[in-house]
Write a protein that holds these residues in place. Structure first.
Motif, PDB file in Angstrom:
ATOM      1  N   ALA A 120     -94.040 -65.887 -41.513  1.00 12.61           N
ATOM      2  CA  ALA A 120     -93.709 -64.567 -40.980  1.00 12.61           C
ATOM      3  C   ALA A 120     -93.156 -63.712 -42.117  1.00 12.61           C
ATOM      4  O   ALA A 120     -92.245 -64.122 -42.819  1.00 12.61           O
ATOM      5  N   SER A 126    -100.740 -62.160 -35.574  1.00 13.44           N
ATOM      6  CA  SER A 126     -99.626 -61.324 -35.145  1.00 13.44           C
ATOM      7  C   SER A 126     -99.206 -61.684 -33.725  1.00 13.44           C
ATOM      8  O   SER A 126    -100.053 -61.912 -32.867  1.00 13.44           O
ATOM      9  N   THR A 158     -94.336 -59.535 -34.696  1.00 10.73           N
ATOM     10  CA  THR A 158     -94.128 -60.398 -35.854  1.00 10.73           C
ATOM     11  C   THR A 158     -95.477 -60.606 -36.516  1.00 10.73           C
ATOM     12  O   THR A 158     -96.422 -61.086 -35.866  1.00 10.73           O
ATOM     13  N   TYR A 173     -87.199 -62.972 -33.019  1.00  6.02           N
ATOM     14  CA  TYR A 173     -88.329 -63.180 -33.926  1.00  6.02           C
ATOM     15  C   TYR A 173     -88.314 -64.593 -34.502  1.00  6.02           C
ATOM     16  O   TYR A 173     -87.322 -65.308 -34.450  1.00  6.02           O
ATOM     17  N   ASN A 174     -89.427 -64.963 -35.106  1.00  2.00           N
ATOM     18  CA  ASN A 174     -89.559 -66.280 -35.731  1.00  2.00           C
ATOM     19  C   ASN A 174     -89.022 -66.218 -37.165  1.00  2.00           C
ATOM     20  O   ASN A 174     -89.771 -66.201 -38.141  1.00  2.00           O
ATOM     21  N   ASN A 187     -93.148 -59.951 -41.700  1.00  4.84           N
ATOM     22  CA  ASN A 187     -92.766 -58.642 -41.177  1.00  4.84           C
ATOM     23  C   ASN A 187     -92.379 -58.769 -39.711  1.00  4.84           C
ATOM     24  O   ASN A 187     -93.101 -59.370 -38.919  1.00  4.84           O
ATOM     25  N   LEU A 188     -91.219 -58.244 -39.367  1.00  8.66           N
ATOM     26  CA  LEU A 188     -90.724 -58.206 -38.004  1.00  8.66           C
ATOM     27  C   LEU A 188     -90.469 -56.741 -37.675  1.00  8.66           C
ATOM     28  O   LEU A 188     -89.941 -56.011 -38.516  1.00  8.66           O
ATOM     29  N   TYR A 206     -92.496 -55.152 -29.749  1.00  9.54           N
ATOM     30  CA  TYR A 206     -91.941 -56.122 -30.692  1.00  9.54           C
ATOM     31  C   TYR A 206     -93.112 -56.820 -31.375  1.00  9.54           C
ATOM     32  O   TYR A 206     -94.054 -57.247 -30.707  1.00  9.54           O
TER      33      TYR A 206
END
Length: 230
Positions: free
Chosen positions: A205, A167, A198, A106-107, A207-208, A196
């Protein structure tokens, strides 16, 4: 304001209240008692989610994709409200920091403080998915226990005024870990549809998530809008 109006109209579209097209912008302005700009933003948001399409000079027509059907998930909607009768069982609810595996997927920067929520979700009492979600503490410092068992995104929007402006979504077929297999009553040799995601508020960001779907006969729908330069 326009997000609230869009939410009302989305629910009405899914309930079938507009068989062919939305009311005109003037009719919606009169109904909600807001400016033309607010109504335009609300309709634009609904359009981005793939529920309506604009025909120049004729208005906004409903896209007749059966997104209200229980086996269809509209990824463009972002799971922000109770569109389906979902209930949750919390498996984990704690605070962690982002490790190398999260930064790779993820970022998010290494050691970023996160709230982690792992929950099993059920649709009409049938197992629907296993969701492992992380919320960036700098943006979302607190999530209530009640929200964790219900709609977390709705809580975040109401508590902090934060919603997904964009997103990143990645779908894969993946084998389960031993823990995931036990929770989902599957085996580690089976592959399951995994999303997946993000979610961003502006450039941040917040929410992952990794969601494993196990609901039978599930279909996924998403909408892409390409804007042409004038």
């Amino acid at each position: 304001m326009y997000h609230d109006i869009a939410e009302v109209l989305i629910q009405e579209i899914e309930a079938g209240l507009f068989p062919e097209k939305l009311p005109t912008e003037e009719q919606l302005r009169a109904r909600f008692q807001v400016s033309r700009d607010t109504i335009h933003k609300a309709i634009e948001l609904i359009t981005q989610k793939g529920l309506v399409r604009r025909i120049q000079g004729s208005g906004y027509f409903i896209n007749h994709i059966n997104v209200a059907e229980k086996t269809v998930v509209n990824l463009s909607l972002g799971y922000t409200t109770k569109r389906k009768k979902l209930t949750s069982k919390i498996i984990t609810f704690d605070k962690i920091t982002a490790d190398a595996s999260l930064t790779e997927r993820y970022n998010v920067a290494l050691n970023t403080p996160l709230t982690r929520i792992v929950r099993l979700r059920y649709l009409n009492d049938e197992l629907y998915n296993l969701e492992t979600a992380y919320y960036v503490d700098a943006v979302v410092p607190f999530i209530s226990n009640e929200a964790a068992t219900d709609s977390i995104f709705e809580f975040i929007r109401k508590a902090y005024g934060i919603y997904a402006t964009s997103s990143d979504q990645y779908l894969a077929q993946e084998k389960l870990t031993a823990t995931e297999a036990e929770l989902l009553h599957k085996t580690t040799t089976e592959q399951q549809l995994t999303l997946y995601q993000t979610n961003y508020y502006g450039n941040q960001a917040y929410n992952l998530a990794r969601t494993i779907f196990v609901y039978p006969d599930l279909n996924l729908y998403f909408h892409i809008t390409n804007k042409m330069d004038k």
